[in-house]
Design a protein around this motif. Structure first.
Motif, short mmCIF file in Angstrom:
data_model
loop_
_atom_site.label_atom_id
_atom_site.label_comp_id
_atom_site.label_asym_id
_atom_site.label_seq_id
_atom_site.Cartn_x
_atom_site.Cartn_y
_atom_site.Cartn_z
N UNK A 266 0.84 -1.21 0.00
CA UNK A 266 0.00 0.00 0.00
C UNK A 266 0.87 1.26 0.00
N UNK A 267 1.94 1.26 0.81
CA UNK A 267 2.86 2.39 0.82
C UNK A 267 3.46 2.60 -0.57
N UNK A 268 3.86 1.50 -1.19
CA UNK A 268 4.48 1.56 -2.51
C UNK A 268 3.51 2.12 -3.55
N UNK A 269 2.26 1.67 -3.53
CA UNK A 269 1.25 2.14 -4.49
C UNK A 269 0.96 3.62 -4.28
N UNK A 270 0.81 4.04 -3.02
CA UNK A 270 0.52 5.44 -2.72
C UNK A 270 1.65 6.35 -3.18
N UNK A 271 2.89 5.93 -2.91
CA UNK A 271 4.04 6.75 -3.29
C UNK A 271 4.22 6.81 -4.80
N UNK A 272 3.82 5.73 -5.50
CA UNK A 272 3.98 5.70 -6.95
C UNK A 272 2.94 6.55 -7.65
N UNK A 273 1.72 6.54 -7.17
CA UNK A 273 0.62 7.17 -7.89
C UNK A 273 0.24 8.56 -7.40
N UNK A 274 0.73 8.95 -6.24
CA UNK A 274 0.40 10.26 -5.70
C UNK A 274 1.69 11.01 -5.35
N UNK A 275 1.70 12.28 -5.65
CA UNK A 275 2.87 13.10 -5.34
C UNK A 275 2.80 13.52 -3.87
N UNK A 276 3.51 12.79 -3.02
CA UNK A 276 3.52 13.08 -1.58
C UNK A 276 4.75 13.93 -1.25
N UNK A 277 4.77 15.14 -1.81
CA UNK A 277 5.92 16.03 -1.65
C UNK A 277 6.10 16.52 -0.22
N UNK A 278 5.04 16.42 0.59
CA UNK A 278 5.13 16.87 1.98
C UNK A 278 6.00 15.95 2.83
N UNK A 279 6.16 14.70 2.36
CA UNK A 279 7.00 13.74 3.10
C UNK A 279 8.47 13.98 2.76
N UNK A 280 9.35 13.89 3.77
CA UNK A 280 10.79 14.02 3.50
C UNK A 280 11.25 12.95 2.52
N UNK A 281 12.25 13.26 1.70
CA UNK A 281 12.74 12.34 0.68
C UNK A 281 13.21 11.02 1.29
N UNK A 282 13.90 11.10 2.42
CA UNK A 282 14.41 9.88 3.08
C UNK A 282 13.26 8.98 3.49
N UNK A 283 12.19 9.57 4.03
CA UNK A 283 11.03 8.79 4.46
C UNK A 283 10.34 8.15 3.25
N UNK A 284 10.25 8.87 2.15
CA UNK A 284 9.65 8.32 0.93
C UNK A 284 10.43 7.11 0.44
N UNK A 285 11.74 7.20 0.47
CA UNK A 285 12.59 6.08 0.04
C UNK A 285 12.39 4.88 0.94
N UNK A 286 12.38 5.10 2.25
CA UNK A 286 12.21 4.00 3.22
C UNK A 286 10.87 3.31 3.03
N UNK A 287 9.80 4.09 2.86
CA UNK A 287 8.47 3.53 2.68
C UNK A 287 8.36 2.76 1.36
N UNK A 288 9.03 3.26 0.32
CA UNK A 288 8.97 2.58 -0.99
C UNK A 288 9.72 1.26 -0.97
N UNK A 289 10.68 1.11 -0.05
CA UNK A 289 11.47 -0.12 0.05
C UNK A 289 10.91 -1.10 1.08
N UNK A 290 9.90 -0.67 1.82
CA UNK A 290 9.40 -1.47 2.94
C UNK A 290 8.97 -2.88 2.53
N UNK A 291 8.25 -2.98 1.41
CA UNK A 291 7.65 -4.27 1.03
C UNK A 291 8.69 -5.32 0.69
N UNK A 292 9.90 -4.89 0.29
CA UNK A 292 10.91 -5.86 -0.12
C UNK A 292 12.12 -5.87 0.82
N UNK A 293 12.05 -5.10 1.90
CA UNK A 293 13.13 -5.14 2.90
C UNK A 293 12.65 -5.74 4.22
#
Length: 311
Positions: free
Chosen positions: A252-279
């Protein structure tokens, strides 16, 4: 207009210059990857080497652990190279290879979790029919079909994306994603979108619905059964449900980050959330099943004790 034949590489724009900290990040990622490999390999060896664990539930678990190794290997070595590199680019061929790798991992994970839920449903709700309906041959067939279907489904996805005419080559992620490549397209992407929707329904939504249905049936039997039945159901189903929830949240984190521009989130947090499903999932599953499955836990402890004693 830039078409796909002229694009020879993609630039991964989510990487930022971390200076000397890149060596720290490298060591953290490497340690996490080695931990994932050791934990999953240990459990695969334990299941394969002990005949007492050659039961459907543990064979499905073995397939799950193999998939964790498969998925993490499709990402971690790539991350390690990119962290140390000053130029964050990837060839078109390798980009689509990584899409095949990671998307297959996701598909196999959901389908494998469904097979495990179905196995528990038969064992708890239809115990008298379990041995005839869940034979070793049927288990092998189900696991094989799961892997083959996942690879074929992603190959079709890639075959639709590869010929697209592209107007750019910048992907705002730390790894390749099919959705981001389709977003770069100048040509019509209607077929890609339709197939992407069908793929998501078949490989994610339908398995999720079936998993929830089977666990509702299991809960119904548990509440109407004895304390022993309830205890058995809780001990075997808890890790399955925890694994499902963990992986679903990660996707869900990966889908949200891919399809919506969540610019309010820090870049580091976006990277961590996008990697969550496979880490987190490849590390979460061995720990969860190792702690909750008494048979696996006992054999793992005896094996580690033996290795330490001989060492």
């Amino acid at each position: 207009m830039i078409n796909s034949t002229q694009v020879s590489y993609f630039t991964l724009a989510a990487y930022v210059d971390t200076g000397v900290f890149k060596y720290l990040y490298f060591m953290i990622i490497l340690s996490l990857y080695m931990l994932i490999v050791c934990a999953n390999v240990l459990l695969i060896v334990v299941i394969c080497m002990n005949r007492s664990l050659h039961e459907p539930m543990y064979l499905f678990l073995c397939s799950l652990f193999v998939n964790e190794l498969f998925g993490s290997t499709g990402l971690f070595p790539f991350l390690l190279v990119q962290i140390l590199s000053d130029i964050h680019t990837v060839s078109v061929f390798f980009c689509f290879l990584q899409i095949l790798w990671l998307y297959s991992y996701v598909c196999v994970e959901f389908l494998n979790l469904f097979l495990m839920a179905y196995d528990r449903y038969l064992a708890i709700c239809c115990p008298l029919q379990y041995n005839t309906r869940m034979t070793t041959k049927k288990v092998a067939t189900l696991i094989t079909v799961t892997w083959l279907f996942s690879f074929l489904a992603i190959l079709v996805l890639i075959s639709l994306s590869a010929p697209l005419q592209l107007c750019g080559n910048i992907i705002n992620k730390v790894y390749c994603g099919n959705y981001h490549i389709v977003k770069l397209a100048c040509s019509d992407t209607t077929i890609n979108n339709i197939y992407g929707l069908i793929y998501t329904v078949i490989s994610v939504i339908i398995p999720l619905i079936l998993i929830l249905y089977t666990y509702l049936r299991i809960l119904k039997v548990c509440f109407s059964g004895s304390k022993q039945t309830r205890r058995k159901a809780v001990s075997t189903c808890t890790p399955h449900l925890a694994s499902l929830l963990n992986f679903s949240f990660g996707c869900c984190f990966q889908i949200l980050l891919s399809r919506f521009e969540l610019s309010s989130l820090p870049n580091v947090l976006q990277v961590i959330l996008s990697l969550y499903f496979v880490t987190c999932q490849p590390l979460f599953n061995p720990v969860m099943y190792g702690l909750n499955m008494s048979k696996i836990g006992i054999i793992c402890k005896s094996l580690l004790f033996k290795l330490c004693w001989e060492g």
